[in-house]
Design a protein around this motif. Structure first.
Motif, PDB file in Angstrom:
ATOM      1  N   LYS A   1       4.324   2.767  -6.474  1.00  0.00           N
ATOM      2  CA  LYS A   1       2.820   2.899  -6.765  1.00  0.00           C
ATOM      3  C   LYS A   1       2.050   4.007  -6.437  1.00  0.00           C
ATOM      4  O   LYS A   1       1.226   4.450  -7.101  1.00  0.00           O
ATOM      5  CB  LYS A   1       2.189   1.643  -5.815  1.00  0.00           C
ATOM      6  N   GLN A   2       2.589   4.788  -5.223  1.00  0.00           N
ATOM      7  CA  GLN A   2       1.878   5.923  -5.050  1.00  0.00           C
ATOM      8  C   GLN A   2       2.378   7.157  -5.922  1.00  0.00           C
ATOM      9  O   GLN A   2       1.512   7.936  -6.311  1.00  0.00           O
ATOM     10  CB  GLN A   2       2.405   6.466  -3.733  1.00  0.00           C
TER      11      GLN A   2
ATOM     12  N   THR B   1      -3.222  -3.634  -6.447  1.00  0.00           N
ATOM     13  CA  THR B   1      -2.634  -2.756  -5.602  1.00  0.00           C
ATOM     14  C   THR B   1      -2.525  -1.184  -6.118  1.00  0.00           C
ATOM     15  O   THR B   1      -2.776  -0.229  -5.539  1.00  0.00           O
ATOM     16  CB  THR B   1      -1.231  -3.087  -5.127  1.00  0.00           C
ATOM     17  N   THR B   2      -2.089  -1.254  -7.341  1.00  0.00           N
ATOM     18  CA  THR B   2      -1.731   0.187  -8.019  1.00  0.00           C
ATOM     19  C   THR B   2      -3.197   1.001  -8.271  1.00  0.00           C
ATOM     20  O   THR B   2      -3.451   2.074  -7.770  1.00  0.00           O
ATOM     21  CB  THR B   2      -1.064   0.074  -9.378  1.00  0.00           C
TER      22      THR B   2
ATOM     23  N   ALA C   1       0.447   6.390  -8.985  1.00  0.00           N
ATOM     24  CA  ALA C   1      -1.219   6.790  -8.819  1.00  0.00           C
ATOM     25  C   ALA C   1      -1.309   8.118  -8.905  1.00  0.00           C
ATOM     26  O   ALA C   1      -2.336   8.672  -9.565  1.00  0.00           O
ATOM     27  CB  ALA C   1      -1.413   6.276  -7.467  1.00  0.00           C
TER      28      ALA C   1
ATOM     29  N   ARG D   1      -7.599   6.118  -4.171  1.00  0.00           N
ATOM     30  CA  ARG D   1      -7.370   6.943  -3.245  1.00  0.00           C
ATOM     31  C   ARG D   1      -6.862   8.408  -3.379  1.00  0.00           C
ATOM     32  O   ARG D   1      -7.508   9.148  -2.834  1.00  0.00           O
ATOM     33  CB  ARG D   1      -6.419   6.046  -2.324  1.00  0.00           C
TER      34      ARG D   1
ATOM     35  N   ARG E   1       0.780  -1.236  -0.121  1.00  0.00           N
ATOM     36  CA  ARG E   1      -0.180  -0.078  -0.020  1.00  0.00           C
ATOM     37  C   ARG E   1       0.738   1.235  -0.009  1.00  0.00           C
ATOM     38  O   ARG E   1       0.419   2.114  -0.780  1.00  0.00           O
ATOM     39  CB  ARG E   1      -0.971  -0.100   1.264  1.00  0.00           C
ATOM     40  N   HIS E   2       1.903   1.286   0.827  1.00  0.00           N
ATOM     41  CA  HIS E   2       2.708   2.395   1.027  1.00  0.00           C
ATOM     42  C   HIS E   2       3.966   2.476   0.074  1.00  0.00           C
ATOM     43  O   HIS E   2       4.888   3.254   0.354  1.00  0.00           O
ATOM     44  CB  HIS E   2       3.012   2.714   2.539  1.00  0.00           C
TER      45      HIS E   2
ATOM     46  N   GLU F   1      -4.547   2.492  -5.235  1.00  0.00           N
ATOM     47  CA  GLU F   1      -4.105   3.981  -4.876  1.00  0.00           C
ATOM     48  C   GLU F   1      -4.413   4.798  -5.871  1.00  0.00           C
ATOM     49  O   GLU F   1      -4.712   5.996  -5.420  1.00  0.00           O
ATOM     50  CB  GLU F   1      -2.496   3.667  -5.132  1.00  0.00           C
TER      51      GLU F   1
END
Length: 261
Positions: free
Chosen positions: A78-79, A101-102, A82, A108, A73-74, A105
């Motif tokens: 990936k962040q 997972t991506t 995203a 989010r 997640r962190h 993100e």
């Protein structure tokens, strides 16, 4: 700095720090404490943060993700992917998001992008997804109209699959499909491990005017079992800076716009 820019910056600070006082935020943003109090109150009304006495904390996530989601997640790559992908979204657009997972993100970031937030009560963006975790997180966001497919959930990914998941695509159209993958190559296109998940992704791609594939460096040049769509259907590939330029050149030569986040 506009209000939307300030809100995005505040939410970014909260994501990093977890908690901010009014005084800390005012000093970091170089505005008055009164302005920060108003910002915190308005963002709390929109469920984008939780107000506390003298400050605010980041909005908690109300669901428990499978282990592979928690571990990734962190992940900074990936962040960044995203954030770059969410910047491509436009107000009033209809977006398809599969699970992963991506893409979680991406959802989010879209949920907390202040400039996509409606001034009134009407949603400014529509998201169609087969991912239960994405639907659960976005259902409380008043600026997002969330449409969940039917289907049977896969516990490994929280994705809904099967005839009840694919049937919805006879009735909807999408401006853009943002697809998470297990692999993407010029020869085989976008692929994933499960054929049921691939069926949903393929129909999202068929109904969309634009297809964006999001894939970190571990997915580039790899292929998985089930094909989602051919390379010729991919418009944009968003990946991370760890991918060598030489590995991305074939995608560019195929006419794909590549973004390294």
């Amino acid at each position: 700095m506009s209000r939307h820019e300030r809100w995005n910056a505040l939410l970014g600070l909260l994501a990093e720090e977890g908690r901010l006082t009014v005084e800390e935020a005012a000093a970091r943003m170089e505005v008055s404490p009164a302005t920060i109090r108003r910002d915190f109150d308005q963002l709390a009304q929109q469920q984008m943060l939780t107000r506390t006495r003298g400050g605010a904390v980041a909005q908690s996530v109300s669901y428990d993700l499978p282990l592979r989601y928690k571990s990734a997640r962190h992940a900074p790559e990936k962040q960044r992917i995203a954030a770059a992908t969410a910047e491509l979204a436009r107000p009033d657009s209809i977006i398809g998001l599969n699970g992963g997972t991506t893409t979680s993100e991406v959802a989010r970031v879209l949920a907390t992008r202040a400039d996509l937030h409606a001034e009134g009560s009407s949603p400014t963006i529509t998201i169609v997804t087969n991912a239960l975790n994405i639907g659960n997180e976005l259902a409380v966001r008043p600026h997002v109209k969330i449409v969940l497919t039917g289907g049977v959930p896969r516990p490994q990914s929280y994705e809904l699959t099967g005839p009840l998941a694919t049937g919805i695509f006879d009735h909807v159209t999408l401006d853009v499909a943002i697809l998470g993958v297990n692999g993407v190559t010029v020869e085989y296109g976008a692929t994933c491990r499960n054929e049921g998940e691939a069926d949903v992704g393929r129909l999202m791609a068929e109904r969309a005017e634009q297809i964006i594939v999001v894939a970190d460096s571990s997915k580039i040049g790899r292929r998985a079992f089930a094909r989602i769509c051919d390379t010729s259907r991919i418009d944009v590939l968003v990946t991370d800076a760890a991918v060598p330029e030489a590995d991305l050149d074939p995608f560019k030569e195929a006419g794909i716009h590549v973004i390294r986040a």
